[in-house]
Design an enzyme around this catalytic site. Structure first.
Site, PDB file in Angstrom:
ATOM      1  N   ASP A  62      46.751  54.221  -9.225  1.00  0.00           N
ATOM      2  CA  ASP A  62      48.159  53.592  -8.930  1.00  0.00           C
ATOM      3  C   ASP A  62      48.310  54.379  -7.301  1.00  0.00           C
ATOM      4  O   ASP A  62      48.128  55.606  -7.470  1.00  0.00           O
ATOM      5  CB  ASP A  62      48.504  54.683 -10.538  1.00  0.00           C
ATOM      6  CG  ASP A  62      50.200  54.217  -9.330  1.00  0.00           C
ATOM      7  OD1 ASP A  62      50.871  53.360  -8.531  1.00  0.00           O
ATOM      8  OD2 ASP A  62      51.141  54.566 -10.866  1.00  0.00           O
ATOM      9  N   SER A 141      55.802  40.207   4.314  1.00  0.00           N
ATOM     10  CA  SER A 141      56.102  39.134   3.101  1.00  0.00           C
ATOM     11  C   SER A 141      56.985  38.399   4.120  1.00  0.00           C
ATOM     12  O   SER A 141      57.969  39.491   5.243  1.00  0.00           O
ATOM     13  CB  SER A 141      56.660  39.154   2.182  1.00  0.00           C
ATOM     14  OG  SER A 141      57.288  37.773   1.337  1.00  0.00           O
ATOM     15  N   TYR A 154      62.602  44.628  -3.114  1.00  0.00           N
ATOM     16  CA  TYR A 154      60.962  44.111  -2.339  1.00  0.00           C
ATOM     17  C   TYR A 154      61.046  44.121  -1.247  1.00  0.00           C
ATOM     18  O   TYR A 154      60.734  44.157   0.081  1.00  0.00           O
ATOM     19  CB  TYR A 154      60.536  42.816  -3.358  1.00  0.00           C
ATOM     20  CG  TYR A 154      59.804  41.770  -2.848  1.00  0.00           C
ATOM     21  CD1 TYR A 154      58.379  41.864  -3.170  1.00  0.00           C
ATOM     22  CD2 TYR A 154      60.117  40.644  -1.792  1.00  0.00           C
ATOM     23  CE1 TYR A 154      57.331  42.236  -3.246  1.00  0.00           C
ATOM     24  CE2 TYR A 154      58.422  39.981  -1.744  1.00  0.00           C
ATOM     25  CZ  TYR A 154      56.879  41.021  -1.756  1.00  0.00           C
ATOM     26  OH  TYR A 154      56.187  40.219  -2.210  1.00  0.00           O
ATOM     27  N   ALA A 156      63.213  45.053   1.164  1.00  0.00           N
ATOM     28  CA  ALA A 156      62.959  46.920   1.785  1.00  0.00           C
ATOM     29  C   ALA A 156      61.358  47.241   2.247  1.00  0.00           C
ATOM     30  O   ALA A 156      61.525  47.944   2.791  1.00  0.00           O
ATOM     31  CB  ALA A 156      64.464  47.397   1.387  1.00  0.00           C
TER      32      ALA A 156
HETATM   33  P1  NDP Z   1      49.552  39.552  -7.269  1.00  0.00           P
HETATM   34  O1  NDP Z   1      50.662  40.053  -8.582  1.00  0.00           O
HETATM   35  O2  NDP Z   1      47.976  38.434  -7.929  1.00  0.00           O
HETATM   36  O3  NDP Z   1      48.303  40.550  -8.040  1.00  0.00           O
HETATM   37  C1  NDP Z   1      48.629  41.910  -7.434  1.00  0.00           C
HETATM   38  C2  NDP Z   1      48.025  43.233  -7.346  1.00  0.00           C
HETATM   39  O4  NDP Z   1      48.614  44.387  -6.662  1.00  0.00           O
HETATM   40  C3  NDP Z   1      46.971  42.751  -8.071  1.00  0.00           C
HETATM   41  O5  NDP Z   1      45.421  43.259  -7.733  1.00  0.00           O
HETATM   42  C4  NDP Z   1      47.083  44.675  -8.727  1.00  0.00           C
HETATM   43  O6  NDP Z   1      46.328  45.554  -9.504  1.00  0.00           O
HETATM   44  C5  NDP Z   1      47.915  45.551  -7.717  1.00  0.00           C
HETATM   45  N1  NDP Z   1      49.047  46.360  -8.153  1.00  0.00           N
HETATM   46  C6  NDP Z   1      50.190  46.420  -8.384  1.00  0.00           C
HETATM   47  N2  NDP Z   1      50.313  47.848  -8.806  1.00  0.00           N
HETATM   48  C7  NDP Z   1      49.522  48.958  -8.999  1.00  0.00           C
HETATM   49  C8  NDP Z   1      49.333  49.691  -8.866  1.00  0.00           C
HETATM   50  N3  NDP Z   1      50.409  50.968  -8.939  1.00  0.00           N
HETATM   51  N4  NDP Z   1      48.492  50.403  -7.955  1.00  0.00           N
HETATM   52  C9  NDP Z   1      47.509  49.475  -8.495  1.00  0.00           C
HETATM   53  N5  NDP Z   1      47.522  48.545  -7.954  1.00  0.00           N
HETATM   54  C10 NDP Z   1      48.540  47.490  -8.060  1.00  0.00           C
HETATM   55  O7  NDP Z   1      49.855  39.293  -6.383  1.00  0.00           O
HETATM   56  P2  NDP Z   1      49.838  38.215  -5.181  1.00  0.00           P
HETATM   57  O8  NDP Z   1      48.106  38.689  -5.049  1.00  0.00           O
HETATM   58  O9  NDP Z   1      50.837  37.154  -5.363  1.00  0.00           O
HETATM   59  O10 NDP Z   1      50.012  39.550  -4.083  1.00  0.00           O
HETATM   60  C11 NDP Z   1      49.333  40.424  -3.200  1.00  0.00           C
HETATM   61  C12 NDP Z   1      50.358  41.277  -2.352  1.00  0.00           C
HETATM   62  O11 NDP Z   1      50.775  40.078  -1.371  1.00  0.00           O
HETATM   63  C13 NDP Z   1      51.892  41.875  -2.497  1.00  0.00           C
HETATM   64  O12 NDP Z   1      51.509  42.621  -1.628  1.00  0.00           O
HETATM   65  C14 NDP Z   1      52.820  40.445  -2.224  1.00  0.00           C
HETATM   66  O13 NDP Z   1      54.158  41.486  -2.489  1.00  0.00           O
HETATM   67  C15 NDP Z   1      52.171  40.079  -0.965  1.00  0.00           C
HETATM   68  N6  NDP Z   1      52.649  38.857  -0.988  1.00  0.00           N
HETATM   69  C16 NDP Z   1      52.368  37.949  -1.869  1.00  0.00           C
HETATM   70  C17 NDP Z   1      53.048  36.833  -2.070  1.00  0.00           C
HETATM   71  C18 NDP Z   1      52.695  35.090  -2.681  1.00  0.00           C
HETATM   72  O14 NDP Z   1      53.441  34.118  -2.443  1.00  0.00           O
HETATM   73  N7  NDP Z   1      51.891  35.346  -3.656  1.00  0.00           N
HETATM   74  C19 NDP Z   1      53.916  36.326  -0.213  1.00  0.00           C
HETATM   75  C20 NDP Z   1      54.039  37.256   0.299  1.00  0.00           C
HETATM   76  C21 NDP Z   1      53.357  38.391  -0.291  1.00  0.00           C
HETATM   77  P3  NDP Z   1      46.254  45.512 -11.067  1.00  0.00           P
HETATM   78  O15 NDP Z   1      46.443  44.043 -11.543  1.00  0.00           O
HETATM   79  O16 NDP Z   1      44.903  46.342 -11.556  1.00  0.00           O
HETATM   80  O17 NDP Z   1      47.457  46.644 -11.353  1.00  0.00           O
END
Ligand code: NDP
Length: 246
Positions: A62, A141, A154, A156
């Site tokens: 985490d 983002s 988000y 912030a």
């Molecule tokens: P997803 O929801 O597809 O993936 C999120 C990832 O974060 C997963 O691998 C998840 O792993 C991991 N994660 C979430 N919570 C935790 C935690 N507490 N500890 C460890 N890992 C965690 O998101 P995206 O791929 O779309 O987004 C990736 C990044 O890009 C993010 O930071 C998002 O804010 C940013 N972003 C995305 C955009 C989009 O359009 N998709 C636009 C702008 C920014 P698990 O499943 O194992 O928890």
């Protein structure tokens, strides 16, 4: 193979944008360590990385919890002996209008999106300092640049990542460590899949190029920041968004 013999760490490297980045860095020759909360998808992603002929390491972490991050850093260093590239990608959304947003929704998003990047940077930068080289890439983002109704927490957290990026760049440039941010626009992943068709249509109207981005669009820019092609760039935020922020 621009990253041959390099070691990369990608948080949230088991899904979506993070997984695309992990695979791209592996294609370029880097060994890749990933973390996330889902053990099954972590194992799957690690196997995919290894199929590209490089080493992988995965651990359930985490990212918002300091002691878990410290253990992860220790384990990665034990497995690979060094770290060259850190990609702070893990993130979540818990959307609500500001007046309805609970403290819990605020804290969860700030901790998982922003505090995590601080913790990872704090602990991974020490071996980078010793090696006098490193590349840190923070996935922020366009929402952190423009704001967005319903996403106070988000926005912030992502704006905070931009401040963290610029400060890290200033504090560690003398050690030959660069830190840059990528600000994706609307990329097709599980995170955006949750949006309804109406919201997607409205968003499309805001994208001058007229189409949604793919995870590879972000992975390609991450590979550039991870390589020496970007050696004279630090503290920058690059929007990869089809022109949403112009
Ligand atoms: P997803 O929801 O597809 O993936 C999120 C990832 O974060 C997963 O691998 C998840 O792993 C991991 N994660 C979430 N919570 C935790 C935690 N507490 N500890 C460890 N890992 C965690 O998101 P995206 O791929 O779309 O987004 C990736 C990044 O890009 C993010 O930071 C998002 O804010 C940013 N972003 C995305 C955009 C989009 O359009 N998709 C636009 C702008 C920014 P698990 O499943 O194992 O928890």
């Amino acid at each position: 193979m621009k990253l041959k013999d390099k070691v990369a760490v990608v948080t949230g490297g088991n899904r979506g944008i993070g997984k695309a980045i992990a695979l791209k860095l592996a294609q370029e020759g880097a060994s890749v360590a990933i973390c996330g909360t889902n053990e099954a998808t972590l194992k799957e992603a690690a196997l995919e990385i290894e199929k590209l002929g490089v080493k992988s390491f995965q651990l359930k972490v985490d990212v918002s919890k300091g002691p878990e991050v410290e253990l992860f850093v220790k384990a990665v260093l034990e497995a690979f002996g060094k770290v060259d590239i850190l990609v702070n990608n893990a993130g979540i959304t818990k959307d609500n209008l500001l007046l309805r947003m609970s403290e819990q929704e605020w804290d969860d998003v700030l901790n998982i999106n922003l505090k995590s990047a601080f913790l990872m940077t704090k602990y991974f930068i020490k071996p980078m300092m010793k090696a006098r080289q490193g590349k840190i890439i923070n996935i922020t983002s366009v929402v952190g640049v423009r704001g967005n109704a319903g996403q106070a927490n988000y926005a912030a957290s992502k704006a905070g990542m931009i401040g963290l990026t610029k400060t890290t760049a200033r504090e560690f440039s003398s050690r030959n460590i660069t830190c840059n941010a990528i600000a994706p626009g609307f990329i097709q992943t599980d995170m955006t899949h949750a949006l309804g068709d109406e919201a997607k249509e409205a968003l499309l109207k805001e994208i001058p190029l007229g189409f949604l981005g793919e995870t590879s669009d972000i992975a390609n820019v991450a590979a550039f920041f991870a390589s020496d092609d970007s050696r004279y760039i630090t503290g920058q935020v690059v929007c990869v968004d089809g022109g949403m922020v112009i």
